[in-house]
Write a protein that holds these residues in place. Structure first.
Motif, PDB file in Angstrom:
ATOM      1  N   SER A   2      32.537  67.638  33.526  1.00  0.00           N
ATOM      2  CA  SER A   2      33.333  67.535  32.301  1.00  0.00           C
ATOM      3  C   SER A   2      34.780  67.216  32.638  1.00  0.00           C
ATOM      4  O   SER A   2      35.308  67.688  33.635  1.00  0.00           O
ATOM      5  CB  SER A   2      33.296  68.858  31.528  1.00  0.00           C
ATOM      6  N   ASP A  62      36.138  64.520  27.724  1.00  0.00           N
ATOM      7  CA  ASP A  62      35.150  65.368  27.044  1.00  0.00           C
ATOM      8  C   ASP A  62      35.829  66.396  26.137  1.00  0.00           C
ATOM      9  O   ASP A  62      35.397  66.613  25.013  1.00  0.00           O
ATOM     10  CB  ASP A  62      34.293  66.108  28.076  1.00  0.00           C
ATOM     11  N   ASN A 139      36.186  66.773  19.374  1.00  0.00           N
ATOM     12  CA  ASN A 139      36.345  67.469  20.663  1.00  0.00           C
ATOM     13  C   ASN A 139      37.779  67.946  20.901  1.00  0.00           C
ATOM     14  O   ASN A 139      38.153  68.263  22.032  1.00  0.00           O
ATOM     15  CB  ASN A 139      35.896  66.557  21.820  1.00  0.00           C
TER      16      ASN A 139
END
Lengths: 241, 241
Positions: A2, A62, A139
């Motif tokens: 990530s 991410d 996100n």
């Protein structure tokens, strides 16, 4: 793996009136979690800028974190900027008003109501007994700039972010960096996946360079560390951690 | 007015191994000089990224500063990145080699020679008795990441950067931010050129909000400050600086 980026929003940081500690905190915590923080950007309290940079980060990483600009005053523009990033309206969120009223026990004023104006469709996460939740848009995780609150809130939702943590070894070296640079370059040709850091120190008595070796693979890290130690002059090593 | 941006280059900052103090230092110093720092960006040691971000900053701001990535090791890529930003070659700069040899009194090795590889046509500024000069490419000023050197070098060339400094007043307020937000908003409608900051503090005994008022015009600042003070409840003011 990530990846993550942090957007720090605030004239007070850029003008040197307030020192940003949230960046350093987040970099350490994400590292422990195994998330790669790849970008930290500090910008002024300007809606268009917040929107452009939030959108670019949201597309590229991410996880995105914002710090600052969510209070009740004129210069708190983060919610507007994040909404603009995704073409969302700003709406009064009744569940946030309810939380505020439960907390303050009296009807909230207009300034507090401003703090409950958030992007339409955002997630609202209750965290750590705090009356003000974490607002999440896609996100993008919206955090306050006040360090105590930033840290408490992040800590409350840290389980949402995880990867494979890096393993780290440190070697403290007595030589100058320029005297060991060729050994380091040779090591990297053999261990191309190794993350090798070399940091000269000026004011240390016992060593001149701190070397850091990192990998997510403990075996690989051990082999690289052993190889490097065997190649450095024995009396050049002050300490290995 | 002059504007500035800072590009911090280094995996060690993003991964939390080293804490960046150069940003805070530069923000304070530029403020004193009257230069508006408008962007601070931290990125990894990757040539293409350094090139792209350097070029974007160089086009958008009067002064660009870089921090880090100019040592002798594999991960020191700032010179390559800045050269790529402007389509310049990297060349061995003989005047820098001469400086190094005068300083070290012996022929320099390959690792040190790497530190003398700089963008073709760059300016080389001798500063503050340091053996390693400041390299300047167009409006990009290349500084080392080590805080002691960053500060010493900046201090040596600070006269190159100047504008009209801001005047600053601070008002420490006992009320919650949400209780004075409407007074602040009204003030800004009247004094639209005022830079007004409002910073809630959690762990202070004597006040809950620090207000900062700034302007480059001392008269304007005085009028704005007097107006605000007259509108805040008298017992709400803990201190004025």
């Amino acid at each position: 793996m990530s990846t993550a980026a942090l957007l720090v929003i605030g004239n007070e940081i850029l003008s040197g009136k307030v020192r940003d500690t949230n960046s350093a905190y987040l970099s350490v915590e994400l590292r422990k979690l195994g998330v790669d923080l790849e970008r930290i950007l500090t910008i002024p309290d300007v809606i268009d800028l917040i929107a452009t940079e939030t959108r670019a980060m949201s597309d590229a990483y991410d996880f995105v974190f914002t710090s600052g600009g969510i209070g009740p005053t004129h210069d708190d523009l983060t919610m507007d900027g994040v909404a603009a990033a995704f073409d969302l309206d700003i709406m009064l969120n009744q569940s946030m008003v309810d939380r505020m009223e439960r907390h303050s026990k009296v009807p909230i004023n207009d300034a507090m109501k401003k703090m409950a104006m958030i992007p339409d469709g955002a997630d609202v996460l209750d965290v750590g007994g705090l009356w003000f939740p974490v607002v999440v848009v896609n996100n993008v995780h919206i955090f306050p700039g006040i360090p105590e609150l930033f840290e408490k809130k992040f800590d409350s939702i840290r389980d949402r972010f995880s990867g494979v943590p890096f393993q780290l070894r440190r070697i403290y070296v007595r030589e100058n960096e320029s005297e060991i640079a060729e050994i380091l370059n040779a090591l990297l040709r053999e261990f191309s996946e190794l993350m090798l850091g070399s940091y000269p120190k000026i004011n240390e008595q016992d060593y001149r360079v701190l070397l850091t070796l990192e990998s997510r693979d403990p075996e690989y890290l051990k082999r690289a560390t052993d190889t490097l130690v065997s190649r450095l002059p024995a009396d050049a090593i002050f300490k290995i951690e």
